[in-house]
Write a protein that holds these residues in place. Structure first.
Motif, PDB file in Angstrom:
ATOM      1  N   TRP A 268       0.831  -1.206   0.000  1.00 41.68           N
ATOM      2  CA  TRP A 268       0.000   0.000   0.000  1.00 41.68           C
ATOM      3  C   TRP A 268       0.868   1.259   0.000  1.00 41.68           C
ATOM      4  O   TRP A 268       0.508   2.268  -0.618  1.00 41.68           O
ATOM      5  CB  TRP A 268      -0.923   0.001   1.211  1.00 41.68           C
ATOM      6  CG  TRP A 268      -1.968  -1.076   1.111  1.00 41.68           C
ATOM      7  CD1 TRP A 268      -2.032  -2.240   1.803  1.00 41.68           C
ATOM      8  CD2 TRP A 268      -3.080  -1.083   0.209  1.00 41.68           C
ATOM      9  NE1 TRP A 268      -3.105  -2.986   1.409  1.00 41.68           N
ATOM     10  CE2 TRP A 268      -3.779  -2.289   0.429  1.00 41.68           C
ATOM     11  CE3 TRP A 268      -3.549  -0.193  -0.765  1.00 41.68           C
ATOM     12  CZ2 TRP A 268      -4.921  -2.637  -0.278  1.00 41.68           C
ATOM     13  CZ3 TRP A 268      -4.688  -0.524  -1.461  1.00 41.68           C
ATOM     14  CH2 TRP A 268      -5.367  -1.727  -1.222  1.00 41.68           C
ATOM     15  N   LEU A 271       2.007   1.696  -3.607  1.00 36.10           N
ATOM     16  CA  LEU A 271       0.919   2.218  -4.438  1.00 36.10           C
ATOM     17  C   LEU A 271       0.697   3.700  -4.196  1.00 36.10           C
ATOM     18  O   LEU A 271       0.450   4.473  -5.131  1.00 36.10           O
ATOM     19  CB  LEU A 271      -0.378   1.429  -4.160  1.00 36.10           C
ATOM     20  CG  LEU A 271      -0.387  -0.048  -4.582  1.00 36.10           C
ATOM     21  CD1 LEU A 271      -1.688  -0.711  -4.171  1.00 36.10           C
ATOM     22  CD2 LEU A 271      -0.186  -0.173  -6.101  1.00 36.10           C
ATOM     23  N   THR A 272       0.815   4.095  -2.913  1.00 34.86           N
ATOM     24  CA  THR A 272       0.653   5.514  -2.592  1.00 34.86           C
ATOM     25  C   THR A 272       1.790   6.331  -3.185  1.00 34.86           C
ATOM     26  O   THR A 272       1.588   7.411  -3.742  1.00 34.86           O
ATOM     27  CB  THR A 272       0.600   5.706  -1.065  1.00 34.86           C
ATOM     28  OG1 THR A 272      -0.476   4.941  -0.528  1.00 34.86           O
ATOM     29  CG2 THR A 272       0.415   7.170  -0.715  1.00 34.86           C
ATOM     30  N   TYR A 276      -1.054   6.280  -6.777  1.00 30.02           N
ATOM     31  CA  TYR A 276      -2.441   5.783  -6.664  1.00 30.02           C
ATOM     32  C   TYR A 276      -3.237   6.737  -5.789  1.00 30.02           C
ATOM     33  O   TYR A 276      -2.873   7.006  -4.639  1.00 30.02           O
ATOM     34  CB  TYR A 276      -2.466   4.379  -6.065  1.00 30.02           C
ATOM     35  CG  TYR A 276      -2.475   3.277  -7.096  1.00 30.02           C
ATOM     36  CD1 TYR A 276      -3.604   2.492  -7.293  1.00 30.02           C
ATOM     37  CD2 TYR A 276      -1.351   3.035  -7.886  1.00 30.02           C
ATOM     38  CE1 TYR A 276      -3.605   1.483  -8.245  1.00 30.02           C
ATOM     39  CE2 TYR A 276      -1.340   2.041  -8.834  1.00 30.02           C
ATOM     40  CZ  TYR A 276      -2.477   1.261  -9.024  1.00 30.02           C
ATOM     41  OH  TYR A 276      -2.479   0.269  -9.964  1.00 30.02           O
ATOM     42  N   SER A 280      -8.634   5.404  -6.008  1.00 28.95           N
ATOM     43  CA  SER A 280      -8.195   4.122  -6.571  1.00 28.95           C
ATOM     44  C   SER A 280      -7.929   3.100  -5.480  1.00 28.95           C
ATOM     45  O   SER A 280      -8.291   1.924  -5.601  1.00 28.95           O
ATOM     46  CB  SER A 280      -6.926   4.323  -7.413  1.00 28.95           C
ATOM     47  OG  SER A 280      -7.181   5.200  -8.492  1.00 28.95           O
ATOM     48  N   ARG A 281      -7.287   3.568  -4.388  1.00 31.49           N
ATOM     49  CA  ARG A 281      -7.042   2.644  -3.280  1.00 31.49           C
ATOM     50  C   ARG A 281      -8.344   2.186  -2.644  1.00 31.49           C
ATOM     51  O   ARG A 281      -8.496   1.026  -2.263  1.00 31.49           O
ATOM     52  CB  ARG A 281      -6.140   3.312  -2.227  1.00 31.49           C
ATOM     53  CG  ARG A 281      -4.747   3.688  -2.743  1.00 31.49           C
ATOM     54  CD  ARG A 281      -3.747   3.872  -1.617  1.00 31.49           C
ATOM     55  NE  ARG A 281      -4.211   4.757  -0.560  1.00 31.49           N
ATOM     56  CZ  ARG A 281      -4.072   6.087  -0.591  1.00 31.49           C
ATOM     57  NH1 ARG A 281      -3.498   6.679  -1.642  1.00 31.49           N
ATOM     58  NH2 ARG A 281      -4.505   6.812   0.409  1.00 31.49           N
ATOM     59  N   LEU A 351      -9.261   2.359   4.264  1.00 29.23           N
ATOM     60  CA  LEU A 351      -8.561   3.399   3.498  1.00 29.23           C
ATOM     61  C   LEU A 351      -7.726   4.278   4.433  1.00 29.23           C
ATOM     62  O   LEU A 351      -6.595   4.650   4.102  1.00 29.23           O
ATOM     63  CB  LEU A 351      -9.571   4.249   2.736  1.00 29.23           C
ATOM     64  CG  LEU A 351      -8.982   5.387   1.897  1.00 29.23           C
ATOM     65  CD1 LEU A 351      -8.111   4.833   0.773  1.00 29.23           C
ATOM     66  CD2 LEU A 351     -10.090   6.259   1.317  1.00 29.23           C
ATOM     67  N   THR A 354      -4.463   2.621   5.184  1.00 33.20           N
ATOM     68  CA  THR A 354      -3.460   2.701   4.127  1.00 33.20           C
ATOM     69  C   THR A 354      -2.823   4.080   4.059  1.00 33.20           C
ATOM     70  O   THR A 354      -1.750   4.242   3.474  1.00 33.20           O
ATOM     71  CB  THR A 354      -4.080   2.378   2.763  1.00 33.20           C
ATOM     72  OG1 THR A 354      -5.047   3.394   2.416  1.00 33.20           O
ATOM     73  CG2 THR A 354      -4.744   1.020   2.774  1.00 33.20           C
ATOM     74  N   SER A 355      -3.482   5.078   4.630  1.00 29.87           N
ATOM     75  CA  SER A 355      -2.965   6.454   4.562  1.00 29.87           C
ATOM     76  C   SER A 355      -2.211   6.860   5.821  1.00 29.87           C
ATOM     77  O   SER A 355      -1.737   7.973   5.892  1.00 29.87           O
ATOM     78  CB  SER A 355      -4.132   7.435   4.339  1.00 29.87           C
ATOM     79  OG  SER A 355      -4.863   7.088   3.189  1.00 29.87           O
ATOM     80  N   THR A 360       2.862   4.660   5.210  1.00 28.54           N
ATOM     81  CA  THR A 360       3.496   5.309   4.061  1.00 28.54           C
ATOM     82  C   THR A 360       4.991   5.502   4.279  1.00 28.54           C
ATOM     83  O   THR A 360       5.752   5.613   3.322  1.00 28.54           O
ATOM     84  CB  THR A 360       2.826   6.668   3.806  1.00 28.54           C
ATOM     85  OG1 THR A 360       2.848   7.448   4.998  1.00 28.54           O
ATOM     86  CG2 THR A 360       1.378   6.470   3.363  1.00 28.54           C
TER      87      THR A 360
END
Length: 365
Positions: A268, A271-272, A276, A280-281, A351, A354-355, A360
């Motif tokens: 993830w 992707l970030t 992305y 999209s995520r 979500l 993932t943030s 990250t």
């Protein structure tokens, strides 16, 4: 699903009619959630004339008053309480799950208000009443005459499968209305507890609402699902089942997928980092969550059906012939719909995971 099956069974058990009756008129205060039927409450008068006027209408298939009494019936040296329903017989009329086709059409003994017509002495028993009284077709059943302190003889015309409700198989007997009125003293005012009306026209409901003062018109649903909204107890059960399934489902999916997201934090983070967008995520997370939730929905529908069967089987073994839950086909899309709601409610939390900065930053570390 099992709890919802119980709520639908509770919603259905209040009516004394089958799915072939579209409306029934009841006194104020009565509803489709009355358990199991209304006995000894307020009554309507002049019911034969009222039902005849309705039956003569082109948009009404038939109308039948119903009088309900709990009487001590005697057959083959066995005396038990049986719920006796008095009706004006019509083809297709079903009362308390008991088909009345074995009764002579109409109400011959009424004799246009003279109560001097030919007495049929016919009685249709539900399977529960037949077992309780040990009475079969052509047997004689004695019902007490409450106005003369004696008994009237009735002959069993048929034994039908019926009398099922959310509380089990009720012992029900169906006779002609006038013959029951003679036993209970209802001939003076020609009384009955409710009025059943079969029709294909929605316009009839307005006219039914004006038949009697202090009455209400209740719609009969074919599947029973819409009657849940008319029953406070059924609505409470269904609401509790829905709330619990949503809470447990969201917690389970959020925990399971949250651990998955944490395990794949490098993916993830990558992707970030490569651009992305959150949308999209979210789409990727939603698809994964939907797969898990819909799998649970399918299993829930399957095991819910097994749960309904197990509940009915277990209670029947204790109480005998008891049905506490049902499983309409509409439950399958209902289960999948709940699963989809769980996926929608869980995705924003995933979500956010993932943030998180700790995720990250994994790429740089």
């Amino acid at each position: 699903m099992t709890v919802s099956g119980v709520s639908v069974a509770v919603a259905n058990q209040g009516s004394v009619v089958g799915s072939n009756v579209d409306y029934w008129v009841v006194p104020e205060g009565e509803s489709s959630s009355t358990l199991p039927v209304s006995v000894g409450g307020p009554q309507f008068g002049d019911v034969h004339a009222t039902s005849n006027r309705l039956t003569e209408r082109d948009d009404v298939t038939y109308a039948s008053p119903v009088s309900l009494r709990l009487l001590r019936a005697t057959a083959n040296n066995t005396t038990e309480y049986v719920l006796i329903a008095g009706v004006v017989s019509h083809p297709g009329l079903t009362v308390a799950g008991v088909n009345t086709s074995a009764l002579t059409p109409g109400d011959p003994y009424y004799g246009n208000g003279t109560y001097n017509g030919p007495r049929t002495g016919e009685l249709v028993l539900s399977s529960g009443a037949s077992e309780l009284l040990n009475a079969t077709e052509s047997d004689t059943v004695l019902l007490p005459n409450q106005t003369a302190a004696d008994h009237q003889q009735f002959t069993v015309s048929a034994v039908t499968t019926g009398g099922q409700s959310g509380l089990g198989s009720m012992p029900v007997g169906v006779v002609h209305l006038s013959e029951l009125q003679v036993l209970t003293g209802g001939t003076t005012s020609d009384t009955a507890d409710q009025l059943l009306v079969s029709t294909n026209s929605v316009d009839v409901r307005e006219d039914l609402a004006g038949l009697y003062d202090h009455s209400r018109v209740i719609t009969r649903s074919g599947s029973g699902l819409t009657t849940v909204a008319n029953s406070d107890l059924a609505l409470a059960l269904a609401g509790a089942g829905l709330l619990i399934s949503l809470i447990v489902g969201v917690l389970f999916v959020a925990t399971t997928m949250g651990l998955e997201v944490t395990t794949d934090r490098r993916l993830w983070a990558t992707l970030t980092a490569i651009g992305y967008s959150p949308r999209s995520r979210m789409l990727l997370l939603f698809l994964q969550t939907c797969l898990l939730a819909l799998t649970g929905g399918v299993l829930g529908a399957l095991f819910g059906r097994i749960g309904v069967f197990a509940a009915n089987t277990g209670i029947s073994a204790i109480l005998g012939g008891t049905v506490v839950a049902v499983y309409p086909l509409e439950f399958v899309p209902y289960a999948l719909g709940i699963a989809l709601c769980i996926a929608v409610l869980t995705t924003p939390y995933l979500l956010w995971l993932t943030s998180r900065g700790s995720v990250t930053e994994t790429l740089s570390s």
